[in-house]
Scaffold this motif. Sequence first.
Motif, PDB file in Angstrom:
ATOM      1  N   ASN A   1       1.408  78.094  10.289  1.00 47.72           N
ATOM      2  CA  ASN A   1       2.135  77.075  10.999  1.00 47.72           C
ATOM      3  C   ASN A   1       1.189  76.496  11.876  1.00 47.72           C
ATOM      4  O   ASN A   1       0.315  76.854  12.457  1.00 47.72           O
ATOM      5  CB  ASN A   1       2.946  78.037  11.854  1.00 47.72           C
ATOM      6  CG  ASN A   1       3.951  76.888  12.686  1.00 47.72           C
ATOM      7  OD1 ASN A   1       4.141  75.738  12.336  1.00 47.72           O
ATOM      8  ND2 ASN A   1       3.969  77.499  14.097  1.00 47.72           N
ATOM      9  N   VAL A   2       1.259  75.130  11.489  1.00 48.42           N
ATOM     10  CA  VAL A   2       0.469  74.403  12.396  1.00 48.42           C
ATOM     11  C   VAL A   2       0.865  73.391  13.497  1.00 48.42           C
ATOM     12  O   VAL A   2       0.498  73.176  14.640  1.00 48.42           O
ATOM     13  CB  VAL A   2      -0.339  73.158  11.331  1.00 48.42           C
ATOM     14  CG1 VAL A   2       0.695  72.292  10.527  1.00 48.42           C
ATOM     15  CG2 VAL A   2      -1.135  72.246  12.278  1.00 48.42           C
TER      16      VAL A   2
ATOM     17  N   ALA B   1       0.400  75.972  16.571  1.00 44.87           N
ATOM     18  CA  ALA B   1       1.651  75.163  17.367  1.00 44.87           C
ATOM     19  C   ALA B   1       1.575  75.811  18.667  1.00 44.87           C
ATOM     20  O   ALA B   1       1.072  76.923  18.988  1.00 44.87           O
ATOM     21  CB  ALA B   1       2.743  75.533  16.773  1.00 44.87           C
ATOM     22  N   PRO B   2       2.038  74.705  19.722  1.00 44.70           N
ATOM     23  CA  PRO B   2       2.309  75.274  21.148  1.00 44.70           C
ATOM     24  C   PRO B   2       3.185  76.571  21.246  1.00 44.70           C
ATOM     25  O   PRO B   2       3.962  76.453  20.461  1.00 44.70           O
ATOM     26  CB  PRO B   2       2.534  74.051  21.632  1.00 44.70           C
ATOM     27  CG  PRO B   2       2.565  72.786  20.808  1.00 44.70           C
ATOM     28  CD  PRO B   2       2.353  73.528  19.426  1.00 44.70           C
ATOM     29  N   GLU B   3       2.683  77.334  22.167  1.00 48.33           N
ATOM     30  CA  GLU B   3       3.458  78.560  22.267  1.00 48.33           C
ATOM     31  C   GLU B   3       4.692  78.317  23.433  1.00 48.33           C
ATOM     32  O   GLU B   3       4.087  77.342  24.358  1.00 48.33           O
ATOM     33  CB  GLU B   3       2.713  79.757  22.690  1.00 48.33           C
ATOM     34  CG  GLU B   3       3.342  81.105  22.974  1.00 48.33           C
ATOM     35  CD  GLU B   3       4.182  81.219  21.967  1.00 48.33           C
ATOM     36  OE1 GLU B   3       5.344  80.646  21.606  1.00 48.33           O
ATOM     37  OE2 GLU B   3       4.201  82.725  21.314  1.00 48.33           O
ATOM     38  N   VAL B   4       5.741  78.943  23.548  1.00 44.52           N
ATOM     39  CA  VAL B   4       6.519  78.805  24.679  1.00 44.52           C
ATOM     40  C   VAL B   4       6.366  79.976  25.770  1.00 44.52           C
ATOM     41  O   VAL B   4       6.223  81.174  25.137  1.00 44.52           O
ATOM     42  CB  VAL B   4       7.990  78.913  23.952  1.00 44.52           C
ATOM     43  CG1 VAL B   4       8.851  78.918  25.160  1.00 44.52           C
ATOM     44  CG2 VAL B   4       8.117  77.790  23.215  1.00 44.52           C
ATOM     45  N   SER B   5       6.096  79.427  26.837  1.00 48.43           N
ATOM     46  CA  SER B   5       5.946  80.499  27.754  1.00 48.43           C
ATOM     47  C   SER B   5       6.909  81.137  28.593  1.00 48.43           C
ATOM     48  O   SER B   5       6.768  81.994  29.322  1.00 48.43           O
ATOM     49  CB  SER B   5       4.776  79.987  28.886  1.00 48.43           C
ATOM     50  OG  SER B   5       5.159  78.818  29.461  1.00 48.43           O
ATOM     51  N   ASP B   6       8.071  80.312  28.683  1.00 46.96           N
ATOM     52  CA  ASP B   6       9.294  80.683  29.377  1.00 46.96           C
ATOM     53  C   ASP B   6       9.987  81.879  28.650  1.00 46.96           C
ATOM     54  O   ASP B   6      10.382  81.784  27.509  1.00 46.96           O
ATOM     55  CB  ASP B   6      10.250  79.611  29.141  1.00 46.96           C
ATOM     56  CG  ASP B   6      11.449  79.820  30.108  1.00 46.96           C
ATOM     57  OD1 ASP B   6      11.739  81.199  30.376  1.00 46.96           O
ATOM     58  OD2 ASP B   6      12.353  78.858  30.309  1.00 46.96           O
ATOM     59  N   PRO B   7       9.899  82.989  29.278  1.00 42.63           N
ATOM     60  CA  PRO B   7      10.509  84.436  28.597  1.00 42.63           C
ATOM     61  C   PRO B   7      11.902  84.137  28.332  1.00 42.63           C
ATOM     62  O   PRO B   7      12.395  85.115  27.380  1.00 42.63           O
ATOM     63  CB  PRO B   7      10.182  85.359  29.715  1.00 42.63           C
ATOM     64  CG  PRO B   7      10.118  84.743  30.930  1.00 42.63           C
ATOM     65  CD  PRO B   7       9.498  83.269  30.745  1.00 42.63           C
ATOM     66  N   THR B   8      12.589  83.197  28.650  1.00 51.28           N
ATOM     67  CA  THR B   8      14.132  83.268  28.213  1.00 51.28           C
ATOM     68  C   THR B   8      14.284  82.463  26.935  1.00 51.28           C
ATOM     69  O   THR B   8      15.367  82.334  26.719  1.00 51.28           O
ATOM     70  CB  THR B   8      15.047  82.680  29.574  1.00 51.28           C
ATOM     71  OG1 THR B   8      14.499  81.061  29.643  1.00 51.28           O
ATOM     72  CG2 THR B   8      14.561  83.363  30.671  1.00 51.28           C
ATOM     73  N   GLN B   9      13.242  81.810  26.582  1.00 52.56           N
ATOM     74  CA  GLN B   9      13.053  80.928  25.383  1.00 52.56           C
ATOM     75  C   GLN B   9      12.700  81.805  24.048  1.00 52.56           C
ATOM     76  O   GLN B   9      11.657  82.716  24.301  1.00 52.56           O
ATOM     77  CB  GLN B   9      12.516  79.830  25.594  1.00 52.56           C
ATOM     78  CG  GLN B   9      12.990  78.925  26.791  1.00 52.56           C
ATOM     79  CD  GLN B   9      14.454  78.451  26.548  1.00 52.56           C
ATOM     80  OE1 GLN B   9      14.514  77.625  25.571  1.00 52.56           O
ATOM     81  NE2 GLN B   9      15.165  78.563  27.456  1.00 52.56           N
TER      82      GLN B   9
END
Length: 345
Positions: free
Chosen positions: A249-250, A283-291
Motif C-alpha cells: 500500500n502506498v 501511507a500515513p498512519e493514524v495515531s488516534d487510538p479511537t480511529q
Amino acid sequence: MSIRFPPKLVPGDLIAITAPSSGVPRHLHPRLELAIKNLEKKGFRVREGDCLRSQHKNKSACKISRAKELMFYLTDPEVKAVMPPWGGDLAIELLELLDFNQLAQTEPKWFVGFSDLSTFHFPLTTLSGWATVHGPNLMDLGAKELDPTTQAIWDILESDRGTVIKQHASTAFQIDENQWGTATDAGFNLTQRTKWKHLDGVTSSACFQGHLIGGCLDIISRLAGTSFGNLPLFQEQNSDEGTILYFENVEMAPCELTRALFSLRLHGWFNNLKGVLIGRSAAPEVSDPTQQNYLDALRSSLGDLTVPVLYDVDIGHIPPQISLVNGARAAVLFTENGGSVTQQL
C-alpha cells in the motif's frame, strides 16, 4: 495458461527505457543518466524512448504516444528488457490501447519495476503469460553502491531459465519513501531493523508454496473485476500448485485500505490462496487510538483467512525490496528470525 520466462540478460543485449507513466523531470536527469551508465557498465546497450525525459500533468507524454512506444519496445525482437525509470499515476490510461493478445504471441522479454507499473505487470502475466519482475525501478539502480537486497534483482535477470533463486529478508529498511533529492548517486538510508510479521500475532513459523502474482494495491485493486485484473482465472489456471498473492500500500489511508481489501474479497481474490505477502505500508498512519489504523484494516479484512498472512515484508515503496517474479513458482519461509522467498525461473 503456461507462464513463459524471458531468456537471461547477457552483455550486448539491448535494454529499452521508456516511461509509460510518469516521466523524469529535468532536475532528476543526472540520476537517470547514472542508472543508464550502470547498465552500460554491465555491458548492456541502452535505447532511450521519446517518452522519458519530460513530465507534464503527471505523465511523460500523451497516452497515445506512451502506448505506441511501450508496444513497440515490448514487441521489438532486438529489445531484451524494458526498464521504465519508475511508476507514477496514470498508467491505467494505456490499458485499452495495448494489445495483450499480440503480446501473448510475442516472445517475452523482461519488464521490470514496481508502483504504477503494476498496471502492466498484472495483465502481462495473466493475459499474455509473461513472467515479469516486480522489483527495484531503474532509478533505484542508479546508486553508486547497491544494498544486497536491491542487488539481487540481477540474480534474476542474469540467470538461466530453471534457476532457483533464494532471497532473504533484508537486515534493515529505510523509514520513508525515497525522494533522491540532491544526493544523485545515493543508495537507500537503511536505519530501521527489518522484521516480517504474521498477521495473527502468534504464529512464529510458516511455509507455503504457489505461483506469485500481485503488485501495488492502489493499482491492482482498481483492475479487479475487469479483464485486466482477473485473479480468479489465474488461480484456476494454477489450481494444481496454488497462488501466492502479494501487495503493498502506498497512499491509501486505513479506511480506504479497508474498503479496497473488502472489495477484493467480494471479487474472490482471497479464495483458494496458499498465502498472502504484504509489503511495508508507505501511507500515513493514524495515531488516534479511537480511529481505524493500518493494522486494524489488515485484521478486519484478512484476519479470518485460513492461510498465512505476512506483513511488513520487503515489498514496495519503503525500500529495500526483494524482486518477485510474477508467475514464478515460489516457496515462502517465515520464522521468528526472519523470512525468505525462493523462486524458480
